[in-house]
Design a protein around this motif. Sequence first.
Motif, PDB file in Angstrom:
ATOM      1  N   LEU A 183      10.685  16.145   1.004  1.00 41.18           N
ATOM      2  CA  LEU A 183      10.077  14.913   1.494  1.00 41.18           C
ATOM      3  C   LEU A 183      11.076  13.996   2.189  1.00 41.18           C
ATOM      4  CD1 LEU A 183       7.529  13.257   1.716  1.00 41.18           C
ATOM      5  CD2 LEU A 183       7.999  12.318  -0.534  1.00 41.18           C
ATOM      6  N   LEU A 184      12.261  13.852   1.650  1.00 43.22           N
ATOM      7  CA  LEU A 184      13.228  12.929   2.241  1.00 43.22           C
ATOM      8  C   LEU A 184      13.826  13.444   3.547  1.00 43.22           C
ATOM      9  CD1 LEU A 184      14.942  11.490  -0.938  1.00 43.22           C
ATOM     10  CD2 LEU A 184      13.160  10.479   0.483  1.00 43.22           C
ATOM     11  N   LYS A 185      13.538  14.680   3.941  1.00 42.88           N
ATOM     12  CA  LYS A 185      13.924  15.147   5.275  1.00 42.88           C
ATOM     13  C   LYS A 185      12.908  14.695   6.316  1.00 42.88           C
ATOM     14  CE  LYS A 185      16.795  19.076   4.329  1.00 42.88           C
ATOM     15  NZ  LYS A 185      17.939  19.061   5.184  1.00 42.88           N
ATOM     16  N   VAL A 186      11.714  14.344   5.857  1.00 43.80           N
ATOM     17  CA  VAL A 186      10.639  13.948   6.758  1.00 43.80           C
ATOM     18  C   VAL A 186      10.454  12.438   6.786  1.00 43.80           C
ATOM     19  CG1 VAL A 186       8.171  14.173   7.219  1.00 43.80           C
ATOM     20  CG2 VAL A 186       9.453  16.127   6.346  1.00 43.80           C
ATOM     21  N   CYS A 187      10.560  11.798   5.640  1.00 40.08           N
ATOM     22  CA  CYS A 187      10.241  10.374   5.539  1.00 40.08           C
ATOM     23  C   CYS A 187      11.226   9.677   4.601  1.00 40.08           C
ATOM     24  CB  CYS A 187       8.811  10.220   5.018  1.00 40.08           C
ATOM     25  SG  CYS A 187       8.250   8.524   4.921  1.00 40.08           S
ATOM     26  N   HIS A 188      12.016   8.754   5.144  1.00 37.80           N
ATOM     27  CA  HIS A 188      12.968   7.995   4.337  1.00 37.80           C
ATOM     28  C   HIS A 188      12.420   6.630   3.957  1.00 37.80           C
ATOM     29  CE1 HIS A 188      16.332  10.752   5.057  1.00 37.80           C
ATOM     30  NE2 HIS A 188      15.808  10.880   6.265  1.00 37.80           N
ATOM     31  N   THR A 189      11.729   6.007   4.890  1.00 35.57           N
ATOM     32  CA  THR A 189      11.216   4.654   4.667  1.00 35.57           C
ATOM     33  C   THR A 189       9.800   4.521   5.205  1.00 35.57           C
ATOM     34  OG1 THR A 189      12.016   3.779   6.770  1.00 35.57           O
ATOM     35  CG2 THR A 189      13.526   3.623   4.897  1.00 35.57           C
TER      36      THR A 189
ATOM     37  N   LEU B 106       1.862  12.517   2.026  1.00 32.80           N
ATOM     38  CA  LEU B 106       3.266  12.723   1.678  1.00 32.80           C
ATOM     39  C   LEU B 106       3.432  13.940   0.770  1.00 32.80           C
ATOM     40  CD1 LEU B 106       4.360   9.035   1.100  1.00 32.80           C
ATOM     41  CD2 LEU B 106       5.112  10.533   2.951  1.00 32.80           C
ATOM     42  N   LEU B 107       2.545  14.103  -0.195  1.00 28.83           N
ATOM     43  CA  LEU B 107       2.639  15.253  -1.092  1.00 28.83           C
ATOM     44  C   LEU B 107       2.320  16.560  -0.377  1.00 28.83           C
ATOM     45  CD1 LEU B 107       1.155  13.741  -4.365  1.00 28.83           C
ATOM     46  CD2 LEU B 107       3.558  14.157  -3.802  1.00 28.83           C
ATOM     47  N   SER B 108       1.436  16.528   0.620  1.00 30.02           N
ATOM     48  CA  SER B 108       1.160  17.747   1.384  1.00 30.02           C
ATOM     49  C   SER B 108       2.376  18.142   2.214  1.00 30.02           C
ATOM     50  CB  SER B 108      -0.069  17.574   2.264  1.00 30.02           C
ATOM     51  OG  SER B 108       0.193  16.738   3.369  1.00 30.02           O
ATOM     52  N   VAL B 109       3.080  17.166   2.747  1.00 34.09           N
ATOM     53  CA  VAL B 109       4.312  17.439   3.491  1.00 34.09           C
ATOM     54  C   VAL B 109       5.381  17.976   2.548  1.00 34.09           C
ATOM     55  CG1 VAL B 109       6.213  16.348   4.741  1.00 34.09           C
ATOM     56  CG2 VAL B 109       3.856  15.788   5.326  1.00 34.09           C
ATOM     57  N   GLN B 110       5.456  17.375   1.376  1.00 34.31           N
ATOM     58  CA  GLN B 110       6.478  17.758   0.399  1.00 34.31           C
ATOM     59  C   GLN B 110       6.300  19.210  -0.048  1.00 34.31           C
ATOM     60  OE1 GLN B 110       6.479  15.436  -3.209  1.00 34.31           O
ATOM     61  NE2 GLN B 110       8.652  15.764  -3.510  1.00 34.31           N
ATOM     62  N   SER B 111       5.087  19.727   0.008  1.00 38.80           N
ATOM     63  CA  SER B 111       4.875  21.115  -0.392  1.00 38.80           C
ATOM     64  C   SER B 111       5.484  22.094   0.618  1.00 38.80           C
ATOM     65  CB  SER B 111       3.381  21.401  -0.573  1.00 38.80           C
ATOM     66  OG  SER B 111       2.713  21.371   0.672  1.00 38.80           O
ATOM     67  N   LYS B 112       5.767  21.609   1.840  1.00 36.64           N
ATOM     68  CA  LYS B 112       6.330  22.460   2.889  1.00 36.64           C
ATOM     69  C   LYS B 112       7.808  22.195   3.154  1.00 36.64           C
ATOM     70  CE  LYS B 112       1.856  22.604   5.149  1.00 36.64           C
ATOM     71  NZ  LYS B 112       1.063  21.541   4.590  1.00 36.64           N
TER      72      LYS B 112
ATOM     73  N   ALA C  89       7.342   4.165  -3.981  1.00 39.90           N
ATOM     74  CA  ALA C  89       8.801   4.224  -4.153  1.00 39.90           C
ATOM     75  C   ALA C  89       9.172   5.227  -5.240  1.00 39.90           C
ATOM     76  CB  ALA C  89       9.352   2.843  -4.483  1.00 39.90           C
ATOM     77  N   ALA C  90       8.224   5.537  -6.126  1.00 40.73           N
ATOM     78  CA  ALA C  90       8.469   6.534  -7.165  1.00 40.73           C
ATOM     79  C   ALA C  90       8.723   7.920  -6.570  1.00 40.73           C
ATOM     80  CB  ALA C  90       7.285   6.583  -8.129  1.00 40.73           C
ATOM     81  N   LEU C  91       8.297   8.144  -5.334  1.00 44.75           N
ATOM     82  CA  LEU C  91       8.548   9.414  -4.654  1.00 44.75           C
ATOM     83  C   LEU C  91       9.935   9.454  -4.022  1.00 44.75           C
ATOM     84  CD1 LEU C  91       5.114   9.888  -2.822  1.00 44.75           C
ATOM     85  CD2 LEU C  91       5.884  11.017  -4.915  1.00 44.75           C
ATOM     86  N   GLY C  92      10.672   8.360  -4.106  1.00 47.30           N
ATOM     87  CA  GLY C  92      12.013   8.299  -3.536  1.00 47.30           C
ATOM     88  C   GLY C  92      12.063   7.696  -2.145  1.00 47.30           C
ATOM     89  N   ILE C  93      10.951   7.133  -1.695  1.00 45.70           N
ATOM     90  CA  ILE C  93      10.864   6.537  -0.362  1.00 45.70           C
ATOM     91  C   ILE C  93      10.999   5.027  -0.486  1.00 45.70           C
ATOM     92  CG2 ILE C  93       9.349   6.175   1.620  1.00 45.70           C
ATOM     93  CD1 ILE C  93       8.037   8.836   0.865  1.00 45.70           C
ATOM     94  N   GLN C  94      11.813   4.428   0.369  1.00 45.96           N
ATOM     95  CA  GLN C  94      11.947   2.971   0.364  1.00 45.96           C
ATOM     96  C   GLN C  94      10.793   2.365   1.146  1.00 45.96           C
ATOM     97  OE1 GLN C  94      15.862   2.489   2.018  1.00 45.96           O
ATOM     98  NE2 GLN C  94      16.772   2.387  -0.021  1.00 45.96           N
ATOM     99  N   VAL C  95      10.182   1.336   0.579  1.00 45.76           N
ATOM    100  CA  VAL C  95       9.036   0.680   1.201  1.00 45.76           C
ATOM    101  C   VAL C  95       9.436  -0.732   1.599  1.00 45.76           C
ATOM    102  CG1 VAL C  95       6.664  -0.088   0.870  1.00 45.76           C
ATOM    103  CG2 VAL C  95       7.428   2.056  -0.167  1.00 45.76           C
ATOM    104  N   TYR C  96       9.171  -1.072   2.864  1.00 43.29           N
ATOM    105  CA  TYR C  96       9.480  -2.398   3.393  1.00 43.29           C
ATOM    106  C   TYR C  96       8.213  -3.027   3.947  1.00 43.29           C
ATOM    107  CZ  TYR C  96      14.274  -0.690   3.322  1.00 43.29           C
ATOM    108  OH  TYR C  96      15.487  -0.167   2.942  1.00 43.29           O
TER     109      TYR C  96
END
Length: 66
Positions: A30-36, A21-27, A52-59
């Motif tokens: 993050l919330l455009k790529v992964c919401h949940t 997730l952090l490697s994606v976020q560098s490009k 969830a601290a990254l702003g992603i909802q976990v189910y």
Amino acid sequence: MVLRCTSAKADDGKENLKEWLLSVQSKLPLLKVCHTITADNGRKFASISKLAALGIQVYYSHSNSA
């Protein structure tokens, strides 16, 4: 997306997912790529709620919900 984890330990699974997730976020934002994230109730996913601290909802899925 499929990621290979080195073990079935919860912390290893969380760290593996967090690294990706952090490697994606560098490009990209993050919330455009992964919401949940939806995971099964296995031990390897026990710690991902901390992401969830990254702003992603976990189910977590419910048993017998398929």
